[in-house]
Design a protein around this motif. Structure first.
Motif, PDB file in Angstrom:
ATOM      1  N   LEU A  16       0.816  -1.211   0.000  1.00  0.00           N
ATOM      2  CA  LEU A  16       0.000   0.000   0.000  1.00  0.00           C
ATOM      3  C   LEU A  16       0.855   1.269   0.000  1.00  0.00           C
ATOM      4  O   LEU A  16       0.604   2.172  -0.807  1.00  0.00           O
ATOM      5  N   PRO A  17       1.863   1.381   0.864  1.00  0.00           N
ATOM      6  CA  PRO A  17       2.702   2.593   0.792  1.00  0.00           C
ATOM      7  C   PRO A  17       3.377   2.777  -0.568  1.00  0.00           C
ATOM      8  O   PRO A  17       3.474   3.898  -1.070  1.00  0.00           O
ATOM      9  N   ILE A  18       3.826   1.701  -1.168  1.00  0.00           N
ATOM     10  CA  ILE A  18       4.456   1.799  -2.490  1.00  0.00           C
ATOM     11  C   ILE A  18       3.453   2.302  -3.524  1.00  0.00           C
ATOM     12  O   ILE A  18       3.774   3.152  -4.358  1.00  0.00           O
ATOM     13  N   MET A  19       2.224   1.815  -3.443  1.00  0.00           N
ATOM     14  CA  MET A  19       1.201   2.269  -4.385  1.00  0.00           C
ATOM     15  C   MET A  19       0.846   3.735  -4.147  1.00  0.00           C
ATOM     16  O   MET A  19       0.683   4.503  -5.106  1.00  0.00           O
ATOM     17  N   LEU A  20       0.714   4.134  -2.880  1.00  0.00           N
ATOM     18  CA  LEU A  20       0.340   5.512  -2.569  1.00  0.00           C
ATOM     19  C   LEU A  20       1.391   6.513  -3.026  1.00  0.00           C
ATOM     20  O   LEU A  20       1.074   7.647  -3.388  1.00  0.00           O
ATOM     21  N   VAL A  21       2.641   6.118  -3.007  1.00  0.00           N
ATOM     22  CA  VAL A  21       3.721   6.992  -3.459  1.00  0.00           C
ATOM     23  C   VAL A  21       4.006   6.768  -4.940  1.00  0.00           C
ATOM     24  O   VAL A  21       4.231   7.720  -5.691  1.00  0.00           O
ATOM     25  N   GLY A  22       3.977   5.524  -5.369  1.00  0.00           N
ATOM     26  CA  GLY A  22       4.373   5.176  -6.729  1.00  0.00           C
ATOM     27  C   GLY A  22       3.442   5.688  -7.810  1.00  0.00           C
ATOM     28  O   GLY A  22       3.907   6.179  -8.849  1.00  0.00           O
ATOM     29  N   ILE A  23       2.148   5.615  -7.601  1.00  0.00           N
ATOM     30  CA  ILE A  23       1.199   6.037  -8.634  1.00  0.00           C
ATOM     31  C   ILE A  23       1.300   7.539  -8.901  1.00  0.00           C
ATOM     32  O   ILE A  23       1.414   7.949 -10.065  1.00  0.00           O
ATOM     33  N   PRO A  24       1.286   8.397  -7.869  1.00  0.00           N
ATOM     34  CA  PRO A  24       1.475   9.831  -8.161  1.00  0.00           C
ATOM     35  C   PRO A  24       2.847  10.142  -8.779  1.00  0.00           C
ATOM     36  O   PRO A  24       2.948  10.982  -9.669  1.00  0.00           O
ATOM     37  N   LEU A  25       3.884   9.450  -8.335  1.00  0.00           N
ATOM     38  CA  LEU A  25       5.202   9.667  -8.935  1.00  0.00           C
ATOM     39  C   LEU A  25       5.212   9.286 -10.411  1.00  0.00           C
ATOM     40  O   LEU A  25       5.792  10.000 -11.239  1.00  0.00           O
ATOM     41  N   TYR A  26       4.574   8.183 -10.735  1.00  0.00           N
ATOM     42  CA  TYR A  26       4.485   7.757 -12.135  1.00  0.00           C
ATOM     43  C   TYR A  26       3.753   8.818 -12.954  1.00  0.00           C
ATOM     44  O   TYR A  26       4.157   9.146 -14.069  1.00  0.00           O
ATOM     45  N   GLY A  27       2.673   9.362 -12.399  1.00  0.00           N
ATOM     46  CA  GLY A  27       1.940  10.423 -13.090  1.00  0.00           C
ATOM     47  C   GLY A  27       2.795  11.659 -13.292  1.00  0.00           C
ATOM     48  O   GLY A  27       2.750  12.284 -14.358  1.00  0.00           O
ATOM     49  N   LEU A  28       3.578  12.026 -12.295  1.00  0.00           N
ATOM     50  CA  LEU A  28       4.462  13.183 -12.429  1.00  0.00           C
ATOM     51  C   LEU A  28       5.537  12.950 -13.484  1.00  0.00           C
ATOM     52  O   LEU A  28       5.863  13.845 -14.262  1.00  0.00           O
ATOM     53  N   ILE A  29       6.075  11.740 -13.506  1.00  0.00           N
ATOM     54  CA  ILE A  29       7.099  11.402 -14.507  1.00  0.00           C
ATOM     55  C   ILE A  29       6.511  11.499 -15.917  1.00  0.00           C
ATOM     56  O   ILE A  29       7.166  11.973 -16.844  1.00  0.00           O
ATOM     57  N   LYS A  30       5.256  11.069 -16.062  1.00  0.00           N
ATOM     58  CA  LYS A  30       4.574  11.127 -17.365  1.00  0.00           C
ATOM     59  C   LYS A  30       3.989  12.520 -17.649  1.00  0.00           C
ATOM     60  O   LYS A  30       3.272  12.694 -18.623  1.00  0.00           O
TER      61      LYS A  30
END
Length: 180
Positions: A16-30
């Protein structure tokens, strides 16, 4: 088997922590405007929620009547010999019936089972695993297909129900394997 359980326990802490941080980071990268997209989705979700209230009321009412009439318990008693063949306690049958119809009704069933049998009982664990591994198929078809104006569901309903039954059977067998 114990090593596998330990690995799953450690991994589950971080998912869950990885998803909560990872999804917004992926969006920022894109270069997706993450916050604006989130707010826009919230606005659309509110409108959708208002449109689906009649469907929710109808489903919850029908399930409530089915349970209050005693039909759910009668059906569980009738099917208990068949359920025993696959290793499923009859007490879990209400979850298998209600889950394709409504998420909130199935949450209530899991809560009732946890209160009655305890959080660590095989019955509660099976119901909770079914909850997490299946979908509210009829709800999804009624609401989402209705929201986009699709009137002919074609193969969506049979495919969804086959997936639900498969996931329920798998949930029973995995709970028996891990906790039985």
């Amino acid at each position: 088997m114990d090593a596998f359980r330990e690995i799953i326990g450690v991994v589950s802490v971080f998912v869950l922590p990885i998803m909560l941080v990872g999804i917004p980071l992926y969006g920022l990268i894109k270069r997706v405007p993450v916050y604006e997209s989130f707010v826009e989705g919230g606005k659309e979700g509110f409108g959708l929620a208002v449109r689906i209230i009649p469907y929710l009321v109808a489903i919850l009412f029908a399930i409530g009547m089915f349970r209050a009439s005693g039909a759910m318990e009668s059906l569980a008693t009738l099917l208990s010999p068949v359920l025993a063949l696959i290793g499923m306690p009859a007490e879990v049958l209400p979850m298998a019936i209600v889950r394709p119809l409504t998420g909130s009704g199935s949450v209530a069933i899991v809560a009732d089972l946890a209160a009655q049998y305890g959080e660590t009982s095989i019955i509660t664990r099976m119901a909770a695993t079914m909850f997490g591994s299946t979908e509210t198929t009829f709800y999804v078809i009624a609401v989402y297909f209705g929201a986009v104006g699709v009137s002919k569901t074609r193969h969506a309903l049979p495919a969804g129900l086959i997936a639900d039954v498969s996931a329920m059977l798998f949930a029973v067998w995995m709970c028996l394997l891990f906790f039985g």
